[in-house]
Design a protein around this motif. Structure first.
Motif, PDB file in Angstrom:
ATOM      1  N   GLU A  16       0.818  -1.208   0.000  1.00 23.95           N
ATOM      2  CA  GLU A  16       0.000   0.000   0.000  1.00 23.95           C
ATOM      3  C   GLU A  16       0.856   1.264   0.000  1.00 23.95           C
ATOM      4  O   GLU A  16       0.458   2.293  -0.556  1.00 23.95           O
ATOM      5  N   ALA A  17       2.038   1.199   0.602  1.00 23.14           N
ATOM      6  CA  ALA A  17       2.923   2.369   0.643  1.00 23.14           C
ATOM      7  C   ALA A  17       3.341   2.781  -0.761  1.00 23.14           C
ATOM      8  O   ALA A  17       3.527   3.971  -1.038  1.00 23.14           O
ATOM      9  N   GLY A  54       2.658  -6.853  -1.078  1.00 21.47           N
ATOM     10  CA  GLY A  54       1.980  -6.856  -2.369  1.00 21.47           C
ATOM     11  C   GLY A  54       0.531  -6.425  -2.301  1.00 21.47           C
ATOM     12  O   GLY A  54      -0.232  -6.614  -3.250  1.00 21.47           O
ATOM     13  N   GLY A  55       0.140  -5.819  -1.145  1.00 20.60           N
ATOM     14  CA  GLY A  55      -1.260  -5.494  -0.927  1.00 20.60           C
ATOM     15  C   GLY A  55      -1.838  -4.458  -1.866  1.00 20.60           C
ATOM     16  O   GLY A  55      -3.055  -4.328  -1.970  1.00 20.60           O
ATOM     17  N   ASN A  56      -0.997  -3.706  -2.560  1.00 21.46           N
ATOM     18  CA  ASN A  56      -1.489  -2.745  -3.549  1.00 21.46           C
ATOM     19  C   ASN A  56      -1.961  -3.423  -4.825  1.00 21.46           C
ATOM     20  O   ASN A  56      -2.611  -2.802  -5.665  1.00 21.46           O
ATOM     21  N   GLY A  77      -0.359 -13.583  -3.974  1.00 20.94           N
ATOM     22  CA  GLY A  77       0.192 -12.441  -3.240  1.00 20.94           C
ATOM     23  C   GLY A  77       1.705 -12.375  -3.341  1.00 20.94           C
ATOM     24  O   GLY A  77       2.288 -11.286  -3.450  1.00 20.94           O
ATOM     25  N   MET A  78       2.357 -13.529  -3.296  1.00 21.00           N
ATOM     26  CA  MET A  78       3.823 -13.557  -3.433  1.00 21.00           C
ATOM     27  C   MET A  78       4.248 -13.028  -4.801  1.00 21.00           C
ATOM     28  O   MET A  78       5.237 -12.288  -4.913  1.00 21.00           O
ATOM     29  N   LEU A  79       3.501 -13.381  -5.840  1.00 21.68           N
ATOM     30  CA  LEU A  79       3.828 -12.877  -7.175  1.00 21.68           C
ATOM     31  C   LEU A  79       3.644 -11.361  -7.239  1.00 21.68           C
ATOM     32  O   LEU A  79       4.402 -10.663  -7.931  1.00 21.68           O
ATOM     33  N   ALA A  80       2.652 -10.841  -6.512  1.00 24.77           N
ATOM     34  CA  ALA A  80       2.456  -9.387  -6.469  1.00 24.77           C
ATOM     35  C   ALA A  80       3.671  -8.692  -5.853  1.00 24.77           C
ATOM     36  O   ALA A  80       4.074  -7.613  -6.297  1.00 24.77           O
TER      37      ALA A  80
END
Length: 243
Positions: A16-17, A54-56, A77-80
């Protein structure tokens, strides 16, 4: 010239940052600001490793709550995180910083596999190392990755960059009377369920005596202040080592 307090750090960036005010994706101005601040602390002689979330782009927990298989959602999520790591690498290299992305999931065409001794060697050569793909295992967060990699590479501190200026007893956005903590012991974080990092990561930091500094990333210059030992944000660790 004043020397930095910490010689080797792990900077934990949430996905998110990287999104800035957009809330989704990667915001160019934000990632460029982060890259400039990282180069500044490397210039002071500090070795920098980065764990990026990777939350964005995708959150595994959110996917599993909608009925998706949890392991599959976590792998997505890991790929993100790899996408974010490559974007951060590009931003750093565009301003002259030698950088390596090391992934816990092998994808040799775009990044190196994570090998502990090689990661340490990169740091010793002055390169910024970005750890991607979490731990390579589902059910573990990137907070846990930050704690695990910090222990493995013998980092002196985890710099936990957030959108708030420390740890509070409740959400300061929703509660204007929330009280900020300047110092917390690991046990307090676990017992009070404070939103520093998940319990697995906090326990790992406690067992390996790795301090955590939670600070506001949106204020430019705060990464340098944290590395130099200035009293910003919230310090999590043993009482005798508090700032």
């Amino acid at each position: 010239m004043q020397k930095p307090k910490y010689k080797r750090v792990v900077l934990k960036l949430s996905g998110e940052a990287l999104a800035g005010d957009k809330g989704y994706g990667i915001e160019h101005t934000t990632i460029s600001s982060i890259a400039r601040q990282i180069i500044e602390i490397v210039g002071k002689g500090t070795q920098v490793a980065i764990v990026v979330g990777g939350g964005n782009i995708w959150r595994g927990v959110a996917g599993s709550q909608r009925g998706m298989d949890r392991a599959t959602a976590d792998y997505m999520g890991m790929l993100a995180t790899v996408i974010n790591a490559l974007a951060l690498q590009d931003a750093l290299e565009n301003i002259g910083m030698d950088t390596r992305v090391m992934s816990a999931i092998e994808m040799k065409e775009i990044c190196e596999p994570y090998i502990r001794r090689r990661a340490i060697r990169h740091l010793e050569k002055g390169r910024v190392v970005i750890f991607a793909a979490g731990t390579g295992n589902p059910y573990f967060s990137t907070d846990t990755t930050a704690a695990l990699r910090s222990a493995e590479i013998e980092a002196e501190v985890i710099l936990m960059a957030k959108k708030v200026d420390g740890v509070y007893d409740s959400d300061p956005i929703n509660n204007p009377d929330a009280i900020k903590f300047n110092y917390l012991d690991y046990i307090e974080v676990l017992n009070k369920g404070l939103a520093v990092m998940d319990s697995t990561a906090a326990s790992l930091c406690m067992d390996n005596k790795i301090p955590i500094i939670v600070f506001n990333l949106t204020e430019e210059g705060n990464i340098l202040k944290a590395v130099m030992g200035e009293n910003i944000g919230t310090y999590v660790g043993r009482q005798e080592h508090a700032q």
